[in-house]
Write a protein that holds these residues in place. Structure first.
Motif, PDB file in Angstrom:
ATOM      1  N   PHE A 111     112.723  87.398 101.382  1.00  0.00           N
ATOM      2  CA  PHE A 111     112.655  87.287  99.916  1.00  0.00           C
ATOM      3  C   PHE A 111     113.854  87.991  99.275  1.00  0.00           C
ATOM      4  O   PHE A 111     114.424  87.508  98.303  1.00  0.00           O
ATOM      5  N   ALA A 112     114.208  89.161  99.845  1.00  0.00           N
ATOM      6  CA  ALA A 112     115.318  89.935  99.283  1.00  0.00           C
ATOM      7  C   ALA A 112     116.645  89.209  99.462  1.00  0.00           C
ATOM      8  O   ALA A 112     117.472  89.174  98.535  1.00  0.00           O
ATOM      9  N   GLN A 113     116.860  88.623 100.635  1.00  0.00           N
ATOM     10  CA  GLN A 113     118.081  87.844 100.851  1.00  0.00           C
ATOM     11  C   GLN A 113     118.167  86.687  99.855  1.00  0.00           C
ATOM     12  O   GLN A 113     119.235  86.412  99.297  1.00  0.00           O
ATOM     13  N   ALA A 114     117.042  86.012  99.650  1.00  0.00           N
ATOM     14  CA  ALA A 114     117.023  84.883  98.723  1.00  0.00           C
ATOM     15  C   ALA A 114     117.328  85.332  97.298  1.00  0.00           C
ATOM     16  O   ALA A 114     117.872  84.562  96.494  1.00  0.00           O
ATOM     17  N   ALA A 115     117.010  86.594  96.999  1.00  0.00           N
ATOM     18  CA  ALA A 115     117.260  87.133  95.650  1.00  0.00           C
ATOM     19  C   ALA A 115     118.642  87.781  95.529  1.00  0.00           C
ATOM     20  O   ALA A 115     118.995  88.295  94.464  1.00  0.00           O
ATOM     21  N   ARG A 307     113.274  81.289 111.582  1.00  0.00           N
ATOM     22  CA  ARG A 307     112.183  80.318 111.471  1.00  0.00           C
ATOM     23  C   ARG A 307     111.237  80.690 110.322  1.00  0.00           C
ATOM     24  O   ARG A 307     110.733  79.825 109.599  1.00  0.00           O
ATOM     25  N   ILE A 308     111.004  81.985 110.158  1.00  0.00           N
ATOM     26  CA  ILE A 308     110.151  82.452 109.060  1.00  0.00           C
ATOM     27  C   ILE A 308     110.815  82.148 107.716  1.00  0.00           C
ATOM     28  O   ILE A 308     110.169  81.660 106.789  1.00  0.00           O
ATOM     29  N   ALA A 309     112.111  82.421 107.625  1.00  0.00           N
ATOM     30  CA  ALA A 309     112.847  82.137 106.386  1.00  0.00           C
ATOM     31  C   ALA A 309     112.805  80.648 106.059  1.00  0.00           C
ATOM     32  O   ALA A 309     112.584  80.252 104.903  1.00  0.00           O
ATOM     33  N   ASP A 310     113.004  79.815 107.077  1.00  0.00           N
ATOM     34  CA  ASP A 310     112.987  78.362 106.864  1.00  0.00           C
ATOM     35  C   ASP A 310     111.607  77.899 106.411  1.00  0.00           C
ATOM     36  O   ASP A 310     111.491  77.021 105.537  1.00  0.00           O
ATOM     37  N   ARG A 311     110.570  78.490 106.999  1.00  0.00           N
ATOM     38  CA  ARG A 311     109.206  78.084 106.644  1.00  0.00           C
ATOM     39  C   ARG A 311     108.892  78.436 105.181  1.00  0.00           C
ATOM     40  O   ARG A 311     108.245  77.667 104.479  1.00  0.00           O
ATOM     41  N   PHE A 312     109.335  79.599 104.747  1.00  0.00           N
ATOM     42  CA  PHE A 312     109.123  80.003 103.356  1.00  0.00           C
ATOM     43  C   PHE A 312     109.832  79.035 102.399  1.00  0.00           C
ATOM     44  O   PHE A 312     109.298  78.672 101.353  1.00  0.00           O
ATOM     45  N   TYR A 313     111.038  78.629 102.780  1.00  0.00           N
ATOM     46  CA  TYR A 313     111.782  77.701 101.921  1.00  0.00           C
ATOM     47  C   TYR A 313     111.082  76.335 101.869  1.00  0.00           C
ATOM     48  O   TYR A 313     110.911  75.748 100.800  1.00  0.00           O
ATOM     49  N   GLU A 314     110.658  75.847 103.041  1.00  0.00           N
ATOM     50  CA  GLU A 314     109.990  74.549 103.115  1.00  0.00           C
ATOM     51  C   GLU A 314     108.678  74.540 102.331  1.00  0.00           C
ATOM     52  O   GLU A 314     108.275  73.507 101.783  1.00  0.00           O
ATOM     53  N   ALA A 315     108.021  75.707 102.284  1.00  0.00           N
ATOM     54  CA  ALA A 315     106.759  75.813 101.546  1.00  0.00           C
ATOM     55  C   ALA A 315     106.972  76.034 100.055  1.00  0.00           C
ATOM     56  O   ALA A 315     106.007  76.125  99.292  1.00  0.00           O
ATOM     57  N   GLY A 316     108.248  76.144  99.648  1.00  0.00           N
ATOM     58  CA  GLY A 316     108.566  76.333  98.237  1.00  0.00           C
ATOM     59  C   GLY A 316     108.318  77.753  97.746  1.00  0.00           C
ATOM     60  O   GLY A 316     108.228  77.999  96.544  1.00  0.00           O
ATOM     61  N   ILE A 318     110.365  80.502  98.508  1.00  0.00           N
ATOM     62  CA  ILE A 318     111.641  81.089  98.086  1.00  0.00           C
ATOM     63  C   ILE A 318     112.521  79.969  97.532  1.00  0.00           C
ATOM     64  O   ILE A 318     112.388  78.805  97.934  1.00  0.00           O
ATOM     65  N   PRO A 319     113.420  80.298  96.585  1.00  0.00           N
ATOM     66  CA  PRO A 319     114.163  79.249  95.867  1.00  0.00           C
ATOM     67  C   PRO A 319     115.321  78.623  96.630  1.00  0.00           C
ATOM     68  O   PRO A 319     115.817  77.565  96.233  1.00  0.00           O
ATOM     69  N   LYS A 320     115.789  79.264  97.688  1.00  0.00           N
ATOM     70  CA  LYS A 320     116.936  78.700  98.410  1.00  0.00           C
ATOM     71  C   LYS A 320     116.869  79.106  99.882  1.00  0.00           C
ATOM     72  O   LYS A 320     116.171  80.048 100.260  1.00  0.00           O
ATOM     73  N   ARG A 321     117.595  78.378 100.692  1.00  0.00           N
ATOM     74  CA  ARG A 321     117.662  78.717 102.116  1.00  0.00           C
ATOM     75  C   ARG A 321     118.467  80.005 102.295  1.00  0.00           C
ATOM     76  O   ARG A 321     119.412  80.264 101.535  1.00  0.00           O
ATOM     77  N   VAL A 322     118.095  80.791 103.285  1.00  0.00           N
ATOM     78  CA  VAL A 322     118.884  81.978 103.611  1.00  0.00           C
ATOM     79  C   VAL A 322     119.276  81.910 105.089  1.00  0.00           C
ATOM     80  O   VAL A 322     118.562  81.313 105.905  1.00  0.00           O
ATOM     81  N   LYS A 323     120.400  82.507 105.390  1.00  0.00           N
ATOM     82  CA  LYS A 323     120.868  82.565 106.775  1.00  0.00           C
ATOM     83  C   LYS A 323     120.751  84.008 107.240  1.00  0.00           C
ATOM     84  O   LYS A 323     121.532  84.878 106.831  1.00  0.00           O
ATOM     85  N   VAL A 324     119.756  84.271 108.060  1.00  0.00           N
ATOM     86  CA  VAL A 324     119.457  85.632 108.507  1.00  0.00           C
ATOM     87  C   VAL A 324     120.656  86.267 109.195  1.00  0.00           C
ATOM     88  O   VAL A 324     120.983  87.434 108.970  1.00  0.00           O
TER      89      VAL A 324
END
Length: 334
Positions: A111-115, A307-316, A318-324
């Motif tokens: 969430f923090a990376q996305a922000a 994979r967790i970051a991608d799942r959050f994005y796919e579920a809407g 977080i507002p954007k994809r993040v690259k861990v």
């Protein structure tokens, strides 16, 4: 006339000397305040490292021991500790520039990376799938995750249990929009749970253990059987890169505490009960179901977090994809 000129010349000389003296004094003062000159001040404990911790993480044990302060004092640092109710709140403070290091679960850094928070993943801790769960009251008619449809579910938004809830709902063929999420920090969520204002509560230890023992709660589902969720030591980007010696010391001392807890859990439970004002038996239950050790980030860990970051994005969520991988740092000598 000559006498007057001599007096005027003398006054000018005195003024120049005074200005030079003032300039040298200001230079000396600015040297003490210079954040980049910590190595020249070893032993003076003049620099401050700000560490955020939670009741769950082992940083609270490190704080109670006091060993980190002793180690860092030799490098010229003092430690300022700040307690947070959860990882999201901790990383909000880091984003505001008021925190240098902290320990969180897997979801808050995503969430923090996305922000746009300037954080770095510094080290990782093992998954603790039994240490987080979806709770319902003991006498609740809710028996399966599918029964949560249309129900009010309390959780700390952006925390590790947010991912647990998303995954659990997905396995039951549901989405977040099929329930009524109620976003509350742990203390408020517990009050709502006990008052019957919500139907379920998604929470982590030691709050989970306390709710089981003292709160009339029943585990509906924990994270066992779900994709691995690691914990992370995170640091503020600019700080970690500039003060690698501090980061290395924090990691080494935290790993030492992990081993102490693993080898003497009853003694650790006593100390943590005193430090946190949470019962010793609660801590024994908490410590019995967690993993130990602090490790560098491997490809396996980074891939799991991605994979967790991608799942959050796919579920809407977080507002954007993040690259861990963009936020991973390797501390030499770790």
């Amino acid at each position: 006339m000559d006498q007057w000129l001599k007096q005027k010349k003398a006054l000018w000389m005195l003024a120049i000397v005074f200005l030079l003296w003032m300039g040298s004094g200001c230079d000396a003062h600015s040297g003490k305040e210079d954040k980049g000159s910590a190595s020249s001040q070893k032993g003076e404990a003049s620099e401050v490292i700000r560490i955020g911790y939670q009741k769950y993480g082992t940083l609270n044990m490190l704080k109670a021991r006091g060993n980190l302060e002793k180690r860092l004092k030799k490098l010229g640092y003092t430690v300022q500790w700040s307690l947070f109710p959860g990882g999201p709140q901790l990383l909000e403070a880091m984003n505001a520039g008021s925190l240098d290091f902290g320990h969180t679960g897997e979801a808050p850094p995503v969430f923090a990376q996305a922000a746009g928070t300037p954080l770095l993943y510094v080290a990782t801790t093992p998954p603790n799938p039994a240490a987080e769960a979806i709770l319902v009251p003991k006498n609740s008619p809710i028996r399966t995750i599918a029964d949560l449809k249309g129900k009010k579910v309390a959780l700390n938004k952006g925390s590790n249990v947010h991912y647990l809830l998303v995954q659990a709902l997905e396995k039951a063929g549901l989405k977040l929009s099929d329930i009524q999420p109620v976003y509350l920090p742990p203390a408020d969520a517990r009050a709502a749970f006990e008052q019957g204002s919500v139907d379920a509560w998604v929470i982590w230890d030691p709050f989970l253990a306390d709710a089981e023992v003292n709160g009339g709660a029943r585990i509906l589902m924990d994270a066992k059987g779900l994709p691995k969720q690691y914990g992370f030591i995170v640091g503020r980007n600019g700080y970690v890169k500039q003060y690698a010696d501090v980061a290395k010391t924090v990691i080494a001392q935290l790993n030492k505490v992990h081993q102490e807890i693993h080898s003497s859990p009853d003694e650790a439970a006593k100390l943590l009960a005193k430090e946190t004002k949470i019962g010793e038996e609660i801590w024994k239950r908490t410590l019995s179901r967690r993993g130990y050790g602090v490790f560098p980030l491997t490809k396996e860990v980074v891939d799991a977090q991605q994979r967790i970051a991608d799942r959050f994005y796919e579920a809407g969520v977080i507002p954007k994809r993040v690259k861990v991988e963009d936020a991973v740092v390797v501390i030499k000598g770790q």
